[in-house]
Structures are given as structure tokens and as C-alpha cells.
Design a protein around this motif. Structure first.
Motif, PDB file in Angstrom:
ATOM      1  N   SER A   8       0.891  -1.354  -0.118  1.00  0.00           N
ATOM      2  CA  SER A   8       0.093  -0.030   0.083  1.00  0.00           C
ATOM      3  C   SER A   8       0.997   1.360   0.040  1.00  0.00           C
ATOM      4  N   GLY A   9       0.358   2.362  -0.248  1.00  0.00           N
ATOM      5  CA  GLY A   9       1.083   3.689  -0.394  1.00  0.00           C
ATOM      6  C   GLY A   9       1.535   4.080   1.130  1.00  0.00           C
ATOM      7  N   MET A  10       2.507   4.832   1.049  1.00  0.00           N
ATOM      8  CA  MET A  10       3.294   5.205   2.346  1.00  0.00           C
ATOM      9  C   MET A  10       2.358   6.035   3.078  1.00  0.00           C
ATOM     10  N   GLY A  11       1.479   7.000   2.621  1.00  0.00           N
ATOM     11  CA  GLY A  11       0.531   7.841   3.102  1.00  0.00           C
ATOM     12  C   GLY A  11      -0.206   6.738   4.275  1.00  0.00           C
ATOM     13  N   ARG A  12      -0.609   5.488   3.952  1.00  0.00           N
ATOM     14  CA  ARG A  12      -1.215   4.578   4.712  1.00  0.00           C
ATOM     15  C   ARG A  12      -0.550   4.072   5.950  1.00  0.00           C
ATOM     16  N   ARG A  13       0.618   4.213   5.711  1.00  0.00           N
ATOM     17  CA  ARG A  13       1.555   3.488   6.716  1.00  0.00           C
ATOM     18  C   ARG A  13       1.965   4.403   7.946  1.00  0.00           C
ATOM     19  N   ALA A  14       1.963   3.763   9.040  1.00  0.00           N
ATOM     20  CA  ALA A  14       2.320   4.696  10.491  1.00  0.00           C
ATOM     21  C   ALA A  14       3.797   4.750  10.534  1.00  0.00           C
ATOM     22  N   ASP A  15       4.661   3.867   9.928  1.00  0.00           N
ATOM     23  CA  ASP A  15       6.081   3.730   9.899  1.00  0.00           C
ATOM     24  C   ASP A  15       6.490   4.361   8.952  1.00  0.00           C
ATOM     25  N   LYS A  16       6.977   5.828   8.924  1.00  0.00           N
ATOM     26  CA  LYS A  16       7.491   6.615   7.596  1.00  0.00           C
ATOM     27  C   LYS A  16       8.991   6.430   7.593  1.00  0.00           C
ATOM     28  N   PRO A  17       9.426   6.304   6.235  1.00  0.00           N
ATOM     29  CA  PRO A  17      10.958   6.262   6.036  1.00  0.00           C
ATOM     30  C   PRO A  17      11.541   7.694   6.380  1.00  0.00           C
ATOM     31  N   PRO A  18      12.887   7.549   6.461  1.00  0.00           N
ATOM     32  CA  PRO A  18      13.366   8.981   6.774  1.00  0.00           C
ATOM     33  C   PRO A  18      13.596   9.848   5.397  1.00  0.00           C
ATOM     34  N   ILE A  19      13.287  10.916   5.603  1.00  0.00           N
ATOM     35  CA  ILE A  19      13.498  12.018   4.350  1.00  0.00           C
ATOM     36  C   ILE A  19      14.911  12.325   4.118  1.00  0.00           C
ATOM     37  N   VAL A  20      15.430  12.053   2.872  1.00  0.00           N
ATOM     38  CA  VAL A  20      16.717  12.741   2.732  1.00  0.00           C
ATOM     39  C   VAL A  20      16.800  13.633   1.725  1.00  0.00           C
ATOM     40  N   SER A  21      17.848  14.469   1.833  1.00  0.00           N
ATOM     41  CA  SER A  21      18.104  15.737   0.738  1.00  0.00           C
ATOM     42  C   SER A  21      19.296  15.109  -0.182  1.00  0.00           C
ATOM     43  N   LEU A  22      18.854  15.306  -1.479  1.00  0.00           N
ATOM     44  CA  LEU A  22      19.756  14.995  -2.469  1.00  0.00           C
ATOM     45  C   LEU A  22      19.689  16.210  -3.387  1.00  0.00           C
ATOM     46  N   SER A  23      20.988  16.237  -4.382  1.00  0.00           N
ATOM     47  CA  SER A  23      21.027  17.435  -5.469  1.00  0.00           C
ATOM     48  C   SER A  23      21.502  16.829  -6.425  1.00  0.00           C
ATOM     49  N   GLY A  24      21.409  17.285  -7.561  1.00  0.00           N
ATOM     50  CA  GLY A  24      22.287  16.944  -8.818  1.00  0.00           C
ATOM     51  C   GLY A  24      21.855  17.418 -10.077  1.00  0.00           C
ATOM     52  N   THR A  25      21.935  16.810 -11.289  1.00  0.00           N
ATOM     53  CA  THR A  25      21.664  17.314 -12.702  1.00  0.00           C
ATOM     54  C   THR A  25      20.802  16.213 -13.160  1.00  0.00           C
ATOM     55  N   VAL A  26      19.913  16.752 -13.958  1.00  0.00           N
ATOM     56  CA  VAL A  26      18.754  15.655 -14.618  1.00  0.00           C
ATOM     57  C   VAL A  26      19.706  15.275 -15.694  1.00  0.00           C
ATOM     58  N   LYS A  27      19.735  13.981 -16.143  1.00  0.00           N
ATOM     59  CA  LYS A  27      20.503  13.217 -17.028  1.00  0.00           C
ATOM     60  C   LYS A  27      19.520  12.856 -18.350  1.00  0.00           C
ATOM     61  N   GLU A  28      18.255  12.401 -17.601  1.00  0.00           N
ATOM     62  CA  GLU A  28      17.091  11.982 -18.434  1.00  0.00           C
ATOM     63  C   GLU A  28      15.831  11.926 -17.902  1.00  0.00           C
ATOM     64  N   THR A  29      14.921  12.072 -18.701  1.00  0.00           N
ATOM     65  CA  THR A  29      13.364  11.976 -18.073  1.00  0.00           C
ATOM     66  C   THR A  29      12.781  10.581 -18.854  1.00  0.00           C
ATOM     67  N   LYS A  30      12.250   9.790 -17.994  1.00  0.00           N
ATOM     68  CA  LYS A  30      11.671   8.527 -18.467  1.00  0.00           C
ATOM     69  C   LYS A  30      10.182   8.553 -18.104  1.00  0.00           C
TER      70      LYS A  30
END
Length: 167
Positions: free
Chosen positions: A32-54
């Protein structure tokens, strides 16, 4: 009476076909989606450059859309597959983040996802921030309670009052 049996048979057949399709879209992600779960994963910060869109079928979806949008992002030390959401719901992000565009992401991943895959909570391109999921990680495009069907599927104002329909 015969009309009721025919309608019931058609409804059962439709439910079986639609139900099979919905289960097929679950993929290898969470049940099921994360919105329905009580235990949420940690949020991480990432940065970079887009190589490709799929844009295409997503094996890790838990939603109803069979077509998802992904950005392949080159960070300082690795390449990640950033899951955005249904392509129609994230068209503004795709337009703002073409190949070569620098961006910053707040995202998460689960243990069941590949090591290079993340799901975007927010995407910041230049001075614009796109919020794709709220603090409960519920997608902004998700329908409200009842799947957006108001009073419940098939139970509108004319329910069982002779206003037509199979039931």
C-alpha cells in the motif's frame, strides 16, 4: 428479476477484470502507499543534474496509474532513479526539469526498492519548489476518502429508488 441477474453477472465480471488489473499494477513496491503506513521512512536531501526523463510503465507503483514519470539524476557520487508520480500529475515538474537542469530533492526510499531508487516528496528547480507529497507522504494527486466517489461507489442519491442502474 431476469434484468437483475444479468446486471449482477455483468458487475461481477467487470469487478474481476478491473480487480485483476489493479493487482497487476502493484509491482514489487509496497503493498500500500506510504500515506497509509504509520512507520514513515526517513526523508533525505539530494541534489544533482537531470540526465534523462523517463515516462512509461512503473514496476514499483502502488497507485492506479500505469504510467509514471522518473528523472534520472546524476548526484555528486552516483546516479539515482527519482520516482515522481503519474506523468499527468507531474507534468509541471517535467517541464521545469529537462535534461541538464540542476535540482534539489527531498525524498525517501524503502528497503524493498532498488538502492538507486528514491521517491520525490519535493523537487526544487531554481526558485520553484514543487510539493508532490505532504508530510504524511500522501501524493497531492491522490483522491480523498472513498476514492473520490462522493457518497460511495454506486450509492448516489438514486440508490435503490428505481432511478435505473443494475442494482
Amino acid at each position: 428479476m431476469r434484468h437483475r441477474h444479468v446486471c449482477t453477472g455483468v458487475a461481477v465480471l467487470a469487478a474481476a477484470l478491473i480487480g485483476g488489473t489493479a493487482w497487476a499494477q502493484k509491482g514489487t513496491g509496497e503493498a500500500s502507499g506510504m500515506g497509509r503506513r504509520a512507520d514513515k521512512p526517513p526523508i533525505v536531501s539530494l541534489s544533482g543534474t537531470v540526465k534523462e526523463t523517463k515516462v512509461g510503465p512503473c514496476k514499483l507503483t502502488t497507485g492506479r496509474s500505469s504510467e509514471g514519470a522518473h528523472l534520472i539524476v546524476q548526484t555528486r557520487d552516483r546516479t539515482i532513479n527519482l520516482h515522481l508520480g503519474p506523468s499527468a500529475a507531474v507534468a509541471d515538474v517535467l517541464k521545469a526539469a529537462p535534461a541538464g537542469q540542476a535540482l534539489a530533492v527531498q525524498g525517501f526510499r524503502t528497503d524493498r526498492m532498488p538502492a538507486d531508487a528514491y521517491v520525490a516528496k519535493t523537487v526544487t528547480v531554481g526558485d520553484r519548489t514543487f510539493t508532490l507529497r505532504d508530510d504524511r507522504l500522501r501524493p497531492r494527486w491522490a483522491a480523498g476518502r472513498g476514492g473520490g466517489r462522493g457518497q460511495g461507489f454506486g450509492r448516489g442519491p438514486g440508490w435503490r429508488r428505481g432511478y435505473g442502474g443494475c442494482f
